[in-house]
Design an enzyme around this catalytic site. Structure first.
Site, PDB file in Angstrom:
ATOM      1  N   ASP A  78       7.936  -4.854  -4.311  1.00 59.13           N
ATOM      2  CA  ASP A  78       7.105  -3.659  -4.444  1.00 59.13           C
ATOM      3  C   ASP A  78       6.131  -3.919  -5.606  1.00 59.13           C
ATOM      4  O   ASP A  78       6.212  -4.940  -6.295  1.00 59.13           O
ATOM      5  CB  ASP A  78       7.961  -2.401  -4.658  1.00 59.13           C
ATOM      6  CG  ASP A  78       7.205  -1.148  -4.222  1.00 59.13           C
ATOM      7  OD1 ASP A  78       5.957  -1.188  -4.135  1.00 59.13           O
ATOM      8  OD2 ASP A  78       7.839  -0.103  -3.975  1.00 59.13           O
TER       9      ASP A  78
HETATM   10  C1  BGC Z   1       5.215   1.927  -3.307  1.00 56.66           C
HETATM   11  C2  BGC Z   1       5.283   1.196  -1.996  1.00 56.66           C
HETATM   12  C3  BGC Z   1       3.885   0.856  -1.531  1.00 56.66           C
HETATM   13  C4  BGC Z   1       3.220   0.029  -2.612  1.00 56.66           C
HETATM   14  C5  BGC Z   1       1.836  -0.445  -2.238  1.00 56.66           C
HETATM   15  C6  BGC Z   1       4.363   1.209  -4.331  1.00 56.66           C
HETATM   16  O1  BGC Z   1       4.114   1.990  -5.457  1.00 56.66           O
HETATM   17  O2  BGC Z   1       6.526   2.091  -3.797  1.00 56.66           O
HETATM   18  O3  BGC Z   1       5.954   1.985  -1.044  1.00 56.66           O
HETATM   19  O4  BGC Z   1       3.934   0.193  -0.314  1.00 56.66           O
HETATM   20  O5  BGC Z   1       3.132   0.803  -3.783  1.00 56.66           O
HETATM   21  O6  BGC Z   1       0.917   0.575  -2.266  1.00 56.66           O
END
Ligand code: BGC
Length: 763
Positions: A300
């Protein structure tokens, strides 16, 4: 009617010559398919390894790098970015939302980079791209795999014209706590329903073939246990024992991988002391061995380097070492791999062999996507907001909206009535789209008020509060005057989009701002009140539940919320959704979920004494020593699976074909449903099972199957389900997936709370 059970044909076997020949033919086809698959796999692996053998270590490290850009890059592409692609230092991009930039970067990659390896462009396309569907928790309330699949297919068709071939969805975190902001993105609290949805989403996003230019590879996230954050506080610690992980949190992921999901994202949180991005047991053992996953793992956003504040990695280099050794392929946004892999190899802390494997997983997916043959975006501008996309978005709102209350059948409304439309979300196009909707344009969004304005109804609109958190009473007077002139009040409130989603947990989940107060003021006028909620989570309603006559939960309904709400309020359609999560009375009850354990002192009506009824100065007593709260009891406002329609149903005659189940003989469960109202309507017939005694304690009930029925007034139908031994298996303390001998209860009903019961045994 949709069926989700595997129904076997009971008119068993006809061993005719014809059937035998058919079997032989099928056997031959199957064997040929297997040979073809093996040949294809060999060819694919050969291609991966030929490519890998030509790559320098720098290029390999580049493939592990997912570079983020701002969604709204202005001016021209930064030269530094182009140069990095030219040198093969980037494997994929996140959020490049300018088509020309996508094309320019891809051309550099395939024409100028050392081995001409194409890039993948990614984005959070969560519940629609341009055409926005209800939030995922809403889609889950449809209990309809076709809606889930078709909405994600449409999202892929729209997003891929912008070059997005990889979405960070579906989010598959089982969520049992309405305080958690990301419950909005979740498939709800039940692993069976979530697993069906997981498959449908993957099917829709990825389409029939990964190398179709409209296919978007799916990313099952967040692996794993993110929804179990303590207290519903985002990013928080989760403590989940191994069997609960297997029985509750992992099934939707397994379902996504079985359907061919190509990627998976590690979660931000830690489970049992190990942050997900450094969890070797989960990434190597569970993912690669147990699930035979052969796609790639992405972290993530900065979750690799966040292992430092977690207290798991001492610095960036150590974080990279842990993530690489755990088997995490691609690092999102932080640069610990880019900065440290070479040094780590030199120091012998990671091996080049491991890096080769991590890169091979990524190349395999890029080849499967057909990117080496067709790397360039196929433009199809006209497809966004296509008529059939909007039509499905509207249908999705009807299928996912849940009618929670309908006193004296106030709904549907008569068109002849004067309606006062009040509330902060009645005409807020941006807000009704919900969380994760960067690309939906508010200009295309139809609000309830704009829908009403096109219909032949008598309504007048005064919002009363300008936004959901508004704490000023300035607009009350006008709203009250409007209400006085009406026959019925439709209050459209809830939460603005920003109040749910990532990092937007709430300790108190009631209607924010002065909405409750305005509703209280409106009750004084003595007109019926219909409350329409748009929100990212179940809202605790205990302060106003008796003040309103009807409650319609539309979640954040998306682009077509307006016309769908019009249709439901005026009876053109009935709301068809059923709750995918337990609806608490107050957030103090959270987490509350239907598939809980019984405890040694299960709560009962008879034993519950409300604190207001305890005498002053009462001595300690054992009356009411059961598992409940003194102030709100133990029951939710509405149980999992709950939802009303515009007609009524009667369930009777629950019958089992046998009281014994064996490895070879399934049990057929039959129930009779009657439409006892005077309007055609549908219901979702739900089947739950309880394993009464287990080697570890089992949930009081678990959803095992459901079917949607549609009945005309007075019509009666017998519905049947089939239960197989497979449906009764679970992971025990030794992590063996098996069924245990003993008694089972089976319940069938309209929701997890109202059910008829029968029993059977496995001997
Ligand atoms: C979130 C993810 C997301 C990623 C990219 C993160 O802050 O937890 O679910 O896919 O950002 O935007």
């Amino acid at each position: 009617m949709h069926k989700y059970t595997k129904i076997k044909n009971y008119n068993q076997p006809m061993h005719s010559l014809k059937t035998i020949s058919l079997f032989i033919l099928l056997f031959i086809i199957n064997s040929c398919n297997k040979v073809n698959e093996a040949v294809e796999t060999d060819a694919l692996e050969k291609e991966v390894h030929t490519l890998l053998s030509k790559m320098t270590l720098e290029e390999k490290i580049g493939q592990l790098n997912l570079r983020g850009t701002s969604s709204r890059v202005k001016g021209s592409l930064p030269e530094e970015l182009k140069q990095a692609v030219r040198e093969g230092k980037i494997g994929a991009f996140l959020n490049v939302m300018n088509k020309e930039y996508v094309d320019e970067l891809q051309k550099i990659a395939i024409e100028e980079s050392p081995n001409k390896i194409p890039l993948i462009f990614s984005r959070d396309v969560i519940h629609g791209f341009k055409t926005i569907f209800p939030i995922p928790l809403g889609l889950a309330a449809s209990w309809d795999v076709n809606i889930a699949e078709n909405s994600s297919r449409i999202a892929a068709i729209e997003a891929s014209t912008f070059g997005v071939r990889w979405t960070f969805a579906p989010m598959l975190d089982i969520a049992r706590d309405s305080r958690w902001g990301r419950i909005a993105e979740s498939p709800g609290e039940d692993p069976f329903l979530a697993s069906l949805l997981a498959k449908a989403y993957v099917k829709g996003f990825q389409g029939d073939s990964l190398n179709d230019p409209t296919s978007m590879i799916a990313c099952a996230k967040h692996f794993v246990g993110y929804g179990a954050a303590i207290g519903g506080r985002d990013y928080n610690t989760a403590i989940i024992n191994k069997e609960l992980l297997q029985n509750m949190y992992l099934p939707p992921f397994k379902a996504a991988f079985d359907e061919g999901a190509q990627t998976v994202m590690t979660a931000f949180n830690e489970v049992n002391g190990v942050p997900a991005s450094g969890d070797k047991y989960m990434l190597e053992h569970v993912l690669r061995e147990q699930f035979s996953f052969d796609g790639f793992v992405v972290s993530d956003w900065n979750s690799v380097t966040e292992m430092i504040p977690h207290g798991f990695a001492k610095d960036e280099k150590h974080a990279a070492q842990l993530a690489i050794n755990a088997g995490l392929n691609m690092e999102m946004t932080s640069k610990s791999y880019e900065n440290n892999v070479k040094k780590l190899i030199k120091e012998g802390k990671i091996s080049e062999k491991k890096i080769n494997r991590l890169v091979a997983d990524i190349l395999r997916v890029k080849i499967r996507m057909g990117l080496f043959k067709n790397p360039l975006r196929v433009d199809n501008d006209k497809i966004v907001y296509a008529e059939n996309h909007l039509k499905l978005a509207q249908e999705a709102v009807i299928k996912s909206s849940v009618l929670l209350k309908n006193r004296s059948s106030i709904l549907p409304l008569e068109k002849s009535k004067n309606i006062a439309v009040i509330g902060p979300l009645a005409d807020k196009p941006r807000e009704q789209l919900g969380t994760w909707t960067f690309d939906g344009d508010k200009e295309y969004t139809i609000t309830p008020v704009s829908s009403f304005s096109k219909e032949k109804i008598k309504y007048s609109f005064t919002e009363g509060l300008t936004y959901s958190r508004d704490s000023l009473t300035i607009g009350f007077k006008k709203a009250i005057n409007n209400a006085k002139k009406s026959d019925v009040i439709v209050f459209i409130g809830g939460e603005e989009a920003i109040l749910s989603g990532e990092a937007h947990s709430r300790a108190d989940t009631k209607l924010p701002g002065l909405q409750e107060r305005l509703i209280k003021e409106l009750t004084k006028i003595g007109k019926p009140i219909v409350l329409v909620i748009m929100a990212g989570r179940p809202i605790s309603l205990q302060n106003i539940i008796d003040d309103v006559d009807a409650i319609l939960m539309t979640w954040h309904p998306g682009t077509m919320g307006g016309p769908a709400i019009y249709d439901m309020l005026f009876g053109v359609q009935e709301p068809e959704g059923r709750l995918p999560v337990t609806w608490v009375k107050t957030s103090g009850q959270s987490p509350l979920f239907y598939n809980h354990k019984n405890t040694g002192r299960p709560a009962t009506k008879e034993e519950f004494v409300h604190m207001r009824n305890i005498p002053i100065g009462a001595w300690q007593s054992s009356l009411g020593n059961t598992s409940h709260y003194l102030d709100v009891g133990y029951a939710p406002h509405y149980p999992f699976g709950y939802g009303l329609g515009y007609t009524t149903f009667e369930y009777s005659n629950l019958k089992l074909s046998s009281n014994t189940i064996t490895k070879t003989e399934n049990i057929r469960v039959k129930i009779t449903i009657k439409n006892t109202g005077n309007r055609a309507g549908s219901d979702i017939v739900q089947l739950y099972v309880q394993d009464v005694v287990g080697s570890i304690t089992r949930p009081v009930k678990e959803l095992k199957s459901f079917q949607k029925v549609h009945l005309t007034p007075g019509e009666t139908k017998e519905i049947s389900f089939e239960l197989a031994i497979e449906n009764l298996k679970y992971y025990n303390n030794n992590l063996e997936f098996d069924v245990e001998k003993g008694d089972f209860n089976v319940f069938v009903g309209r929701n997890s709370g109202s059910v008829l019961k029968e029993s059977f045994v496995y001997e």
